[in-house]
Design a protein around this motif. Structure first.
Motif, PDB file in Angstrom:
ATOM      1  N   GLY A 109       1.998  -3.628  16.305  1.00 26.61           N
ATOM      2  CA  GLY A 109       2.729  -4.802  15.829  1.00 26.61           C
ATOM      3  C   GLY A 109       2.043  -5.537  14.701  1.00 26.61           C
ATOM      4  O   GLY A 109       2.623  -6.468  14.127  1.00 26.61           O
ATOM      5  N   ILE A 110       0.815  -5.144  14.373  1.00 26.91           N
ATOM      6  CA  ILE A 110       0.085  -5.766  13.264  1.00 26.91           C
ATOM      7  C   ILE A 110       0.046  -4.771  12.103  1.00 26.91           C
ATOM      8  O   ILE A 110      -0.301  -3.606  12.304  1.00 26.91           O
ATOM      9  CB  ILE A 110      -1.350  -6.147  13.680  1.00 26.91           C
ATOM     10  CG1 ILE A 110      -1.335  -7.060  14.902  1.00 26.91           C
ATOM     11  CG2 ILE A 110      -2.088  -6.822  12.523  1.00 26.91           C
ATOM     12  CD1 ILE A 110      -2.714  -7.351  15.475  1.00 26.91           C
ATOM     13  N   PRO A 111       0.398  -5.171  10.896  1.00 24.86           N
ATOM     14  CA  PRO A 111       0.341  -4.250   9.756  1.00 24.86           C
ATOM     15  C   PRO A 111      -1.049  -3.629   9.634  1.00 24.86           C
ATOM     16  O   PRO A 111      -2.064  -4.318   9.809  1.00 24.86           O
ATOM     17  CB  PRO A 111       0.649  -5.147   8.551  1.00 24.86           C
ATOM     18  CG  PRO A 111       1.412  -6.298   9.119  1.00 24.86           C
ATOM     19  CD  PRO A 111       0.867  -6.511  10.499  1.00 24.86           C
ATOM     20  N   GLN A 112      -1.083  -2.331   9.341  1.00 25.65           N
ATOM     21  CA  GLN A 112      -2.362  -1.615   9.266  1.00 25.65           C
ATOM     22  C   GLN A 112      -2.511  -0.911   7.923  1.00 25.65           C
ATOM     23  O   GLN A 112      -1.574  -0.283   7.432  1.00 25.65           O
ATOM     24  CB  GLN A 112      -2.467  -0.587  10.401  1.00 25.65           C
ATOM     25  CG  GLN A 112      -3.779   0.191  10.400  1.00 25.65           C
ATOM     26  CD  GLN A 112      -3.946   1.020  11.654  1.00 25.65           C
ATOM     27  OE1 GLN A 112      -3.967   0.490  12.763  1.00 25.65           O
ATOM     28  NE2 GLN A 112      -4.068   2.329  11.498  1.00 25.65           N
ATOM     29  N   VAL A 113      -3.707  -1.024   7.360  1.00 22.16           N
ATOM     30  CA  VAL A 113      -4.077  -0.305   6.135  1.00 22.16           C
ATOM     31  C   VAL A 113      -5.289   0.559   6.463  1.00 22.16           C
ATOM     32  O   VAL A 113      -6.262   0.072   7.041  1.00 22.16           O
ATOM     33  CB  VAL A 113      -4.425  -1.280   4.988  1.00 22.16           C
ATOM     34  CG1 VAL A 113      -4.943  -0.505   3.771  1.00 22.16           C
ATOM     35  CG2 VAL A 113      -3.214  -2.120   4.605  1.00 22.16           C
ATOM     36  N   SER A 114      -5.218   1.842   6.112  1.00 22.56           N
ATOM     37  CA  SER A 114      -6.361   2.734   6.319  1.00 22.56           C
ATOM     38  C   SER A 114      -7.061   2.980   4.991  1.00 22.56           C
ATOM     39  O   SER A 114      -6.421   3.306   3.990  1.00 22.56           O
ATOM     40  CB  SER A 114      -5.916   4.083   6.906  1.00 22.56           C
ATOM     41  OG  SER A 114      -5.748   3.992   8.299  1.00 22.56           O
ATOM     42  N   HIS A 115      -8.381   2.806   4.995  1.00 21.74           N
ATOM     43  CA  HIS A 115      -9.216   3.177   3.849  1.00 21.74           C
ATOM     44  C   HIS A 115      -9.658   4.619   4.091  1.00 21.74           C
ATOM     45  O   HIS A 115     -10.531   4.886   4.917  1.00 21.74           O
ATOM     46  CB  HIS A 115     -10.434   2.258   3.745  1.00 21.74           C
ATOM     47  CG  HIS A 115     -10.097   0.840   3.401  1.00 21.74           C
ATOM     48  ND1 HIS A 115     -10.324   0.318   2.151  1.00 21.74           N
ATOM     49  CD2 HIS A 115      -9.544  -0.150   4.138  1.00 21.74           C
ATOM     50  CE1 HIS A 115      -9.933  -0.951   2.122  1.00 21.74           C
ATOM     51  NE2 HIS A 115      -9.454  -1.257   3.325  1.00 21.74           N
ATOM     52  N   ALA A 379      -1.718  -7.365   0.925  1.00 25.62           N
ATOM     53  CA  ALA A 379      -0.537  -8.226   0.792  1.00 25.62           C
ATOM     54  C   ALA A 379       0.740  -7.380   0.779  1.00 25.62           C
ATOM     55  O   ALA A 379       1.760  -7.766   1.367  1.00 25.62           O
ATOM     56  CB  ALA A 379      -0.641  -9.047  -0.491  1.00 25.62           C
ATOM     57  N   GLU A 380       0.670  -6.230   0.147  1.00 22.16           N
ATOM     58  CA  GLU A 380       1.820  -5.320   0.087  1.00 22.16           C
ATOM     59  C   GLU A 380       2.171  -4.809   1.484  1.00 22.16           C
ATOM     60  O   GLU A 380       3.358  -4.748   1.861  1.00 22.16           O
ATOM     61  CB  GLU A 380       1.488  -4.149  -0.834  1.00 22.16           C
ATOM     62  CG  GLU A 380       2.628  -3.201  -1.092  1.00 22.16           C
ATOM     63  CD  GLU A 380       2.223  -2.016  -1.950  1.00 22.16           C
ATOM     64  OE1 GLU A 380       2.998  -1.042  -1.982  1.00 22.16           O
ATOM     65  OE2 GLU A 380       1.140  -2.040  -2.567  1.00 22.16           O
ATOM     66  N   ALA A 381       1.151  -4.447   2.260  1.00 18.12           N
ATOM     67  CA  ALA A 381       1.394  -3.947   3.618  1.00 18.12           C
ATOM     68  C   ALA A 381       2.012  -5.027   4.497  1.00 18.12           C
ATOM     69  O   ALA A 381       2.922  -4.757   5.296  1.00 18.12           O
ATOM     70  CB  ALA A 381       0.083  -3.461   4.230  1.00 18.12           C
ATOM     71  N   ILE A 382       1.539  -6.253   4.363  1.00 15.82           N
ATOM     72  CA  ILE A 382       2.082  -7.370   5.148  1.00 15.82           C
ATOM     73  C   ILE A 382       3.536  -7.634   4.761  1.00 15.82           C
ATOM     74  O   ILE A 382       4.408  -7.825   5.611  1.00 15.82           O
ATOM     75  CB  ILE A 382       1.212  -8.625   4.955  1.00 15.82           C
ATOM     76  CG1 ILE A 382      -0.184  -8.388   5.548  1.00 15.82           C
ATOM     77  CG2 ILE A 382       1.872  -9.837   5.600  1.00 15.82           C
ATOM     78  CD1 ILE A 382      -1.206  -9.439   5.149  1.00 15.82           C
ATOM     79  N   ALA A 383       3.801  -7.620   3.444  1.00 15.71           N
ATOM     80  CA  ALA A 383       5.171  -7.864   2.971  1.00 15.71           C
ATOM     81  C   ALA A 383       6.121  -6.779   3.456  1.00 15.71           C
ATOM     82  O   ALA A 383       7.258  -7.061   3.843  1.00 15.71           O
ATOM     83  CB  ALA A 383       5.184  -7.944   1.436  1.00 15.71           C
TER      84      ALA A 383
END
Length: 390
Positions: A109-115, A379-383
């Motif tokens: 349920g929380i936006p996730q970004v992988s490096h 910010a893009e992932a959250i949007a």
């Protein structure tokens, strides 16, 4: 640039002051720079209670990296659950899939970004891991990457691996190179002063390789190349900084080639001494033969004003080509490395000068520059999550 502050939870591997590694240095640099780009940071890593002290409580060590893997994974999950309950973030930032995986249910349920800093499973296989182990690691990575709405890669080369090996849509991949504290790697001394400080010879051409002593780094090729270079430049000195399981094998190779006066294994070099070591070198070299996403040492060397030759592997050419195409060797292997070093020493290729190297590193790879680009991806992932678009 982000319009308002983003609350992030950064899942790392180790804490750089406790464990030296490229991924750990990158994590350490980034979490220090992100607040300046509008991203507030909390995080968890495998580490001791001193991690919290070093980071003023922002990063928590959930336990020793030496603990058995099942216990480490349970510790990671507990730490993630605790952090999310006390400081629910706007975005989960995963730098290491292994420690992100056990908390996938907790972070739902929380936006996730992988490096994506490299194919962990494939790297393990290259270094001799069993096929079953590789498959398990790949499956674990796949689960984490599929959960991520955006994935940051260090280079186009690693973006290709992510889309082909893990079937991730290119629409979700963003290229953001690695970052370093360029000021840290720009010591206030001349090359001569750096050599005096490190008790290195003043009048010999010095080649530096800062690498883990493992198979895919191409150090065997580099040693073989020095044997060839020595014929035209008998006073050449190669310094190899780093530790790893190939140490005894490499030393034997040096001895058998009659290169004890021309090649030195320095072992582990403390971070405080690295900038002076880069400054002392005539040039650096990255002789990798496989799986190099970016090569942070390229930027570290350039930050110190020292040009760096690289093999055409992975993201290495992308890291230096904007400065000079002449820094990219035509192929891997001892012959190409020897030709490149000889051409640099003999003036057949013009190496960028000290100021050009420093400026290029500072403008393209400094922590503050890269932190802003990472913040934009968050910010893009959250949007995307808020709009219901994956």
């Amino acid at each position: 640039m982000t319009k308002h502050s983003i609350q992030s939870l950064q899942i790392g591997m180790h804490w750089f002051p406790e464990r030296a590694g490229g991924l750990d240095r990158m994590y350490y640099s980034l979490v220090g720079a992100l607040p300046g780009a509008g991203v507030q940071v909390r995080g968890v890593v495998a580490g001791s209670p001193k991690v919290a002290e070093d980071s003023n409580g922002a990063i928590q060590g959930f336990g020793s990296a030496a603990r058995a893997l099942p216990f480490r994974l349970m510790d990671a999950r507990r730490a993630l659950r605790r952090e999310i309950r006390s400081h629910r973030p706007d975005v989960i930032s995963s730098h290491f899939a292994l420690y992100t995986f056990p908390g996938l249910d907790v972070t739902r349920g929380i936006p996730q970004v992988s490096h994506f800093q490299g194919p962990w499973a494939d790297e393990s296989f290259v270094e001799g891991a069993a096929t079953l182990s590789q498959r398990i690691k790949h499956s674990l990575e796949q689960s984490v990457y599929e959960r991520s709405s955006r994935l940051i890669v260090l280079s186009k080369a690693f973006g290709d691996i992510l889309t082909k090996r893990y079937a991730i849509s290119p629409d979700r991949v963003r290229i953001v190179p690695g970052c370093v504290d360029t000021a840290h790697f720009d010591p206030a001394c001349t090359r001569a002063e750096a050599r005096l400080r490190l008790q290195l010879p003043q009048n010999r051409p010095i080649v530096l390789a800062v690498r883990r002593l493992v198979r895919r780094m191409g150090l065997e090729d580099l040693i073989d190349a020095i044997k060839v270079v020595k014929q035209r430049h008998p006073d050449v000195l190669l310094l190899i900084a780093g530790r790893g399981r190939l140490e005894a094998e490499l030393q034997q190779r040096i001895d058998e080639a009659g290169l004890t006066d021309n090649v030195r294994l320095l072992g582990f070099v403390p971070d405080a001494q690295l900038p002076s070591l880069y400054r002392a070198a005539t040039l650096s070299i990255v002789p990798t033969v496989a799986l190099e996403g970016f090569g942070l040492i390229t930027v570290e060397s350039l930050s110190a004003g020292t040009p760096v030759l690289v093999t055409p592997v992975g993201g290495l050419p992308e890291a230096v080509a904007g400065l000079s195409q002449d820094l990219v060797l035509p192929e891997t292997g001892a012959a190409a490395i020897a030709e490149g070093i000889d051409a640099a020493f003999s003036g057949r290729i013009k190496l960028p000068d000290e100021e050009a190297c420093k400026t290029y590193a500072r403008e393209n790879f400094d922590n503050a520059v890269i932190a802003k680009r990472v913040a934009d991806v968050y910010a893009e992932a959250i949007a995307a999550a808020n709009s219901g678009v994956h």
